[in-house]
Design an enzyme around this catalytic site. Sequence first.
Site, PDB file in Angstrom:
ATOM      1  CB  SER A  14      40.033  50.955  40.957  1.00 39.72           C
ATOM      2  OG  SER A  14      40.494  50.131  42.007  1.00 39.72           O
ATOM      3  NE  ARG A  57      44.659  25.350  48.191  1.00 36.12           N
ATOM      4  CZ  ARG A  57      44.119  25.731  47.054  1.00 36.12           C
ATOM      5  NH1 ARG A  57      42.873  25.387  46.756  1.00 36.12           N
ATOM      6  NH2 ARG A  57      44.781  26.477  46.198  1.00 36.12           N
ATOM      7  CE  LYS A  91      47.286  43.573  43.748  1.00 34.03           C
ATOM      8  NZ  LYS A  91      46.702  43.549  45.095  1.00 34.03           N
ATOM      9  CG  ASP A 106      47.492  45.756  48.191  1.00 31.39           C
ATOM     10  OD1 ASP A 106      46.576  46.541  47.877  1.00 31.39           O
ATOM     11  OD2 ASP A 106      47.941  44.898  47.418  1.00 31.39           O
ATOM     12  CD  GLU A 161      63.716  48.505  51.638  1.00 29.93           C
ATOM     13  OE1 GLU A 161      64.364  48.713  50.593  1.00 29.93           O
ATOM     14  OE2 GLU A 161      63.843  47.470  52.342  1.00 29.93           O
ATOM     15  N   GLY A 216      36.060  43.848  52.369  1.00 29.51           N
ATOM     16  CA  GLY A 216      37.223  44.576  51.874  1.00 29.51           C
ATOM     17  C   GLY A 216      36.993  45.928  51.232  1.00 29.51           C
TER      18      GLY A 216
HETATM   19  P1  ATR Z   1      46.444  37.110  45.936  1.00 25.66           P
HETATM   20  O1  ATR Z   1      47.514  37.827  45.171  1.00 25.66           O
HETATM   21  O2  ATR Z   1      45.076  37.700  45.720  1.00 25.66           O
HETATM   22  O3  ATR Z   1      46.772  36.926  47.360  1.00 25.66           O
HETATM   23  P2  ATR Z   1      47.289  34.457  45.235  1.00 25.66           P
HETATM   24  O4  ATR Z   1      48.691  34.908  45.380  1.00 25.66           O
HETATM   25  O5  ATR Z   1      46.908  33.658  44.027  1.00 25.66           O
HETATM   26  O6  ATR Z   1      46.289  35.682  45.238  1.00 25.66           O
HETATM   27  O7  ATR Z   1      46.878  33.652  46.557  1.00 25.66           O
HETATM   28  C1  ATR Z   1      45.675  32.972  46.669  1.00 25.66           C
HETATM   29  C2  ATR Z   1      45.565  32.400  48.079  1.00 25.66           C
HETATM   30  O8  ATR Z   1      44.283  31.781  48.220  1.00 25.66           O
HETATM   31  C3  ATR Z   1      46.596  31.320  48.383  1.00 25.66           C
HETATM   32  O9  ATR Z   1      46.954  31.416  49.734  1.00 25.66           O
HETATM   33  C4  ATR Z   1      45.810  30.036  48.106  1.00 25.66           C
HETATM   34  O10 ATR Z   1      46.282  28.887  48.802  1.00 25.66           O
HETATM   35  P3  ATR Z   1      47.463  27.984  48.149  1.00 25.66           P
HETATM   36  O11 ATR Z   1      48.743  28.707  48.441  1.00 25.66           O
HETATM   37  O12 ATR Z   1      47.366  26.688  48.858  1.00 25.66           O
HETATM   38  O13 ATR Z   1      47.168  27.905  46.681  1.00 25.66           O
HETATM   39  C5  ATR Z   1      44.455  30.429  48.644  1.00 25.66           C
HETATM   40  N1  ATR Z   1      43.359  29.613  48.120  1.00 25.66           N
HETATM   41  C6  ATR Z   1      42.839  29.631  46.879  1.00 25.66           C
HETATM   42  N2  ATR Z   1      41.816  28.756  46.783  1.00 25.66           N
HETATM   43  C7  ATR Z   1      41.682  28.155  48.011  1.00 25.66           C
HETATM   44  C8  ATR Z   1      40.801  27.170  48.559  1.00 25.66           C
HETATM   45  N3  ATR Z   1      39.825  26.621  47.821  1.00 25.66           N
HETATM   46  N4  ATR Z   1      40.957  26.828  49.865  1.00 25.66           N
HETATM   47  C9  ATR Z   1      41.922  27.393  50.618  1.00 25.66           C
HETATM   48  N5  ATR Z   1      42.786  28.330  50.152  1.00 25.66           N
HETATM   49  C10 ATR Z   1      42.666  28.713  48.872  1.00 25.66           C
END
Ligand code: ATR
Length: 304
Positions: free
Chosen positions: A38, A173, A87, A123, A99, A274
């Site tokens: 950024s 997951r 965030k 976002d 909102e 991204g």
């Molecule tokens: P962000 O704000 O960047 O979205 P986050 O809120 O921490 O970050 O979300 C991370 C996401 O990556 C979640 O959906 C997480 O799945 P879980 O809800 O089951 O934790 C997913 N994630 C992280 N590591 C993963 C992995 N090894 N395999 C599948 N999903 C994964």
Amino acid sequence: MKEIYTLKDLQDWPRPQKKSVPPIRLGILGDPVAHSLSPQMQNAGLESCGLKLRYARFEIDSGELPTALDLLRKLDFAGVNLTVPHKIAALEFMDDVDEHARQIGAVNTIKIDDGKLRGFNTDGKGFSRAIREEFSVDLRDLRVLVLGAGGAARAIALQCAKENCERLVIANRTIEKAGDLAKELRDFFAGPKVFGPVPRLQAIPWEESAFRFQIANIDLVVNTTSVGLNRADASPIPARLLAPHLMIYDTIYSSVRTPFVSAALESGARGANGLSMLLHQGALAFEIWFEREAPLDAMRAALL
Ligand code: ATR
């Protein structure tokens, strides 16, 4: 200008930034924050518009956020961006929340107005513009599979819902989180559009059989998980399950191919990472801070 400022620097301000001309009045708060692109993007934008401010990195941990925000307010900053882990936590420290950011439940952009902290989230809209730029399509026309159910997924899924996408499938997951997000979005999909035998809104488990079943009824797959952040990671969905009709968007940005984009290309699908979302969410933040159009070309050039 230093590479990274800390809470201690903010407490000693303006001494730590004395040598920065123009002065630092914008930045990104996060932990870690060293990798953030950024600053180079926003500083190119500021310079190209002749705005006499600079944008810096601030490594601020969760416990330091309230103090840091209070200092920024007193130090006459114009605004900041927030990244991991702030965030969601930042919401409660805002004087006022837009909102859309409230609906997402997360703030990625703060504008400081007369000492007041106003929270926004760019976002979702940034994602929408990135998809238009990368694939020349609107979300409205698409059947979308979102991988993940965290903060980024919430912004993207809500944007798809608001733009009335044809179909939205959320895979996570932890399936309960996907189910909760789908439930929140239910009202957006109550309309009459019917797409054959498959539901318009669905939460699915993070399983090969579920992906395999869905792909034929999906146009765009978006990875919002951290799978692929390390170059050695496997693709979140293996190439053999992807198909040439798909558009693949990885919110992870990189100057080289991410594992997901590599898998897309291997399967004959189109893929993009991204960087375009980073650009557009940043341009929207710029527009919030300065109430003028962002210099997209200058900001894009700084990222490439
Ligand atoms: P962000 O704000 O960047 O979205 P986050 O809120 O921490 O970050 O979300 C991370 C996401 O990556 C979640 O959906 C997480 O799945 P879980 O809800 O089951 O934790 C997913 N994630 C992280 N590591 C993963 C992995 N090894 N395999 C599948 N999903 C994964």
